[in-house]
Write an enzyme that holds these catalytic residues in place. Structure first.
Site, PDB file in Angstrom:
ATOM      1  N   HIS A  40       0.845  -1.203   0.000  1.00  0.00           N
ATOM      2  CA  HIS A  40       0.000   0.000   0.000  1.00  0.00           C
ATOM      3  C   HIS A  40       0.875   1.245   0.000  1.00  0.00           C
ATOM      4  CE1 HIS A  40      -3.712  -2.075   0.277  1.00  0.00           C
ATOM      5  NE2 HIS A  40      -3.391  -2.695   1.409  1.00  0.00           N
ATOM      6  N   GLU A 123      -5.440  -9.837   4.056  1.00  0.00           N
ATOM      7  CA  GLU A 123      -4.745 -10.907   4.789  1.00  0.00           C
ATOM      8  C   GLU A 123      -5.753 -11.849   5.449  1.00  0.00           C
ATOM      9  OE1 GLU A 123      -1.882  -9.692   7.878  1.00  0.00           O
ATOM     10  OE2 GLU A 123      -2.538 -11.465   8.983  1.00  0.00           O
ATOM     11  N   CYS A 193       2.365 -10.498  14.389  1.00  0.00           N
ATOM     12  CA  CYS A 193       3.742 -10.348  13.922  1.00  0.00           C
ATOM     13  C   CYS A 193       4.467  -9.371  14.844  1.00  0.00           C
ATOM     14  CB  CYS A 193       3.726  -9.811  12.497  1.00  0.00           C
ATOM     15  SG  CYS A 193       5.346  -9.336  11.956  1.00  0.00           S
TER      16      CYS A 193
HETATM   17 FE1  F3S Z   1       5.551  -7.694   7.648  1.00  0.00          FE
HETATM   18 FE2  F3S Z   1       5.076 -10.193   7.493  1.00  0.00          FE
HETATM   19 FE3  F3S Z   1       4.950  -9.020   9.720  1.00  0.00          FE
HETATM   20  S1  F3S Z   1       4.498  -8.710   6.017  1.00  0.00           S
HETATM   21  S2  F3S Z   1       4.320  -6.992   9.234  1.00  0.00           S
HETATM   22  S3  F3S Z   1       6.708  -9.278   8.580  1.00  0.00           S
HETATM   23  S4  F3S Z   1       3.572 -10.480   8.981  1.00  0.00           S
END
Ligand code: F3S
Length: 653
Positions: A40, A123, A193
């Protein structure tokens, strides 16, 4: 001024990997497609396009060509379709997202999956598309609870809970505790994450120290939007896509020791962050050289608002269901009618007019449609609650409109806040109807406030009592003998009548009802009659007032003394007989006494044998007592006057 870039800013591992894989594939295959924008960030996608990398909206756009699946990932069906349709399928799905795909796809068919996240995010859509069992997306704990309460999920079935990688860790921890306590069979997979939470934590730490935070990233990037939201809780925050959107006016109000923080979303390349840093550095230098230049207002064009922000807005349109407001930003604001007021009877036009400047709270930012939803009543309610609390503290009376009769009482709206008045406090008798109060303006006292629950309880009865008490106090302070009142006859007794003269009921004794003789008060007045009364006397201690309904201008005694004198011989009518004499009416309202000794020249022992009530007699006025308003009459005096004349007549014969 110090410019500080948050340590964890910009591309995350997953995005960096996706861009690297894409650029490598472009070099290898020449023409290349990505399924949707790779990230994005328009600058990045433009630069990729310049390298021959195109965006395929559908798989068919890239049929027979190499295709890259972006870091958000896609559903299993789309993966299979891409592999079948495209010459090469390069899967750039972030490994952290891939891990969630695997967890979800491994769940047995008779189990279920809950994905905690934004149901519209690519996602989440992709994750859901890997489930081979029941799969649900929940935005929060309430939606998870609703799944079990509605029966969509049973407490006895195995459920796997996975989390969108960018979900707020604080909220997740709160929910996971609830889930552990309430749902034994839900297995929680912490799939947030760390790159996201660390970036957020890092940005928040910087925002706590900074006077200004610049958040850099694509406007449609949800993780960048989230960063801006977090920073805005601590200091002035602006959300820009690149250095070109910066303005020197941002420095207005900052001090020489202020910190300007910069953070960036996962899709922001390092060179954009550097450009922002350099531009701010330049602006600071210019500011120092010419501080006057910074008097201009903040450039509104890149201001953003976030959920729960309190903002100023101008009403620019009104329709049946909502008010349209201008927030000074690109998006249009809408305030639905039920967010304008708590009053179910009000229309939009009753609450706001075009041109009004109002304050409202942002309830939802819908970036995809460029609209923002707001609530005016939340601001009004918060202000109203403060005013109500202050009024209670000061023991003030409040005014509001009754909007509804509900079970056990009525609802009054005051200062934009709902106040419950229990039936017993409405002042409406048991036999009356609470509905009769609806739409009426009432005054009430606040008797209970629960600010946490937003509950206010009031009493109209208490307010009415205070008004009555105040009127009574004023009455006793100002009452004077001779004061005239227009009153209403409340009740009739044998000894007189009670008359409502406002604050109290005063007594008019029977003899004070009229100048004429009265048998019973009922002969003169009836309940509800309006009569003029004059205060004869009063006792503030005993709260008693004696009244008279006799008009002083009609006092018959005045007329009598003007027209009659001692020795006058008049006709009078016997109106009553007592042991000591008979009363005879001279004119209405003035009776004279013919004492037993004045009835005849002969001794009278039984008055009734000589005089009768209703009998007209000739009498002589022998005394007038003006102090006591008494008249003495005599028949005997007339007899004595006549005796010498009679004797003379007899002698002449
Ligand atoms: Fe990036 Fe993968 Fe985390 S795209 S924000 S490292 S889940």
């Amino acid at each position: 001024m110090l410019i500080e870039i948050a340590e964890k800013s910009g591309f995350c591992f997953g995005v960096e990997r996706a861009i690297r894989l894409t650029e490598e594939a472009a070099e290898k295959y020449g023409e290349l497609y990505t399924l949707g924008p790779l990230i994005h960030n328009k600058k990045v996608t433009d630069s990729l396009e310049n390298k021959g990398i195109k965006i395929a909206e559908e798989i068919s756009d890239a049929a027979g060509k190499p295709l890259v699946i972006r870091s958000h990932g896609v559903t299993e069906d789309i993966e299979e379709a891409a592999q079948a349709a495209c010459s090469v399928c390069i899967d750039a799905t972030c490994p952290f997202v891939k891990k969630i795909h695997n967890i979800v796809s491994e769940q047995p068919e008779d189990s279920a999956v809950i994905i905690l996240g934004d149901k519209d995010h690519p996602e989440v859509i992709g994750i859901k598309g890997h489930a081979h069992c029941k799969a649900f997306v929940c935005a929060d704990m309430a939606e998870i609870n609703a799944l079990f309460e509605s029966g969509a999920l049973s407490r006895d079935e195995d459920v796997a809970l996975v989390i969108q990688t960018t979900f707020d860790r604080g909220r997740f921890l709160e929910y996971s505790q609830d889930i552990r306590e309430n749902y034994d069979r839900v297995k929680i997979y912490d799939t947030i994450c760390n790159a996201t939470s660390e970036r957020q934590k890092n940005a928040e730490e910087l925002a706590e120290r900074a006077a200004l935070m610049i958040v850099v990233g694509g406007k449609s990037s949800s993780n960048t939007g989230k960063l801006a939201e977090i920073c805005a809780r601590h200091c002035t925050t602006v959300f820009v896509e690149d250095a070109g959107q910066l303005s020197k006016q941002l420095l207005k109000g900052l001090h020489s020791d202020s910190i300007i923080g910069i953070t960036a979303g996962a899709s922001t390349p390092a060179y954009t962050i550097k450009e922002v840093h350099d531009k701010m550095n330049e602006e600071i230098k210019t500011t120092i050289e010419n501080e006057e230049d910074f008097a201009a207002l903040l450039d509104q064009s890149f201001r953003r608002v976030y959920t729960n922000n309190r903002v100023k807005a101008t009403v620019v349109g009104i329709n049946k269901n909502e008010a349209v407001v201008d927030l000074g930003i690109k998006q249009t604001g809408y305030i639905p009618l039920d967010e304008l007021t708590n009053d179910p009877n009000a229309t939009v036009g009753d609450i706001v007019k075009i041109g009004d400047e109002i304050e409202a709270i942002v309830t939802k930012v819908d970036d995809s449609n460029g609209v923002i939803f707001l609530s005016k009543k939340k601001v009004d309610s918060a202000l109203g609650m403060e005013k109500i609390a202050a009024s209670k503290e000061a023991n003030e009376t409040l005014e509001g409109v009754v909007t509804a009769a509900v079970k056990g009482g009525v609802i009054v709206i005051t200062n934009g806040t709902r106040v419950f008045i229990p039936a017993s406090q409405t002042g409406v008798p048991r036999s009356g109807k609470l509905e009769d109060l609806v739409k009426k303006t009432v005054q009430f006292k606040v008797i209970e406030i629960n600010e946490q629950r937003g509950r206010v309880v009031g009493s109209i009865r208490q307010a009415n009592k205070e008004v009555r008490d105040a009127e009574k106090a004023k009455f006793w302070e100002s009452i004077e003998v001779g004061q005239k009142f227009e009153g209403e006859v409340r009740s009739i007794e044998d000894y007189g009548v009670f008359v409502d003269i406002g604050a109290v009921d005063g007594l008019v004794r029977t003899s004070e009802l009229t100048w004429n003789r009265v048998g019973h008060p009922k002969d003169i007045v009836k309940e509800g009659d309006k009569i003029t009364v004059i205060v004869k006397s009063f006792d503030p201690e005993k709260k008693r007032v004696s009244l008279s309904a006799k008009d002083p201008d009609e006092n018959p005694w005045t007329k009598f003394v003007a027209d009659y004198a001692v020795d006058d011989v008049i006709k009078a009518t016997v109106v009553s007989i007592t042991e000591f004499g008979a009363f005879a009416q001279i004119i209405p309202g003035v009776d004279g006494l013919i004492h037993i000794s004045q009835i005849s020249t002969e001794r009278v022992t039984n008055i009734a044998s000589v005089l009768a009530v209703g009998q007209e007699v000739e009498v002589k006025i022998i005394d007038i007592d003006t102090d006591k308003s008494r008249v003495s009459l005599s028949i005997k005096a007339l007899m004595e006057d006549a005796a010498p004349a009679e004797e003379a007549a007899e002698d002449a014969e």
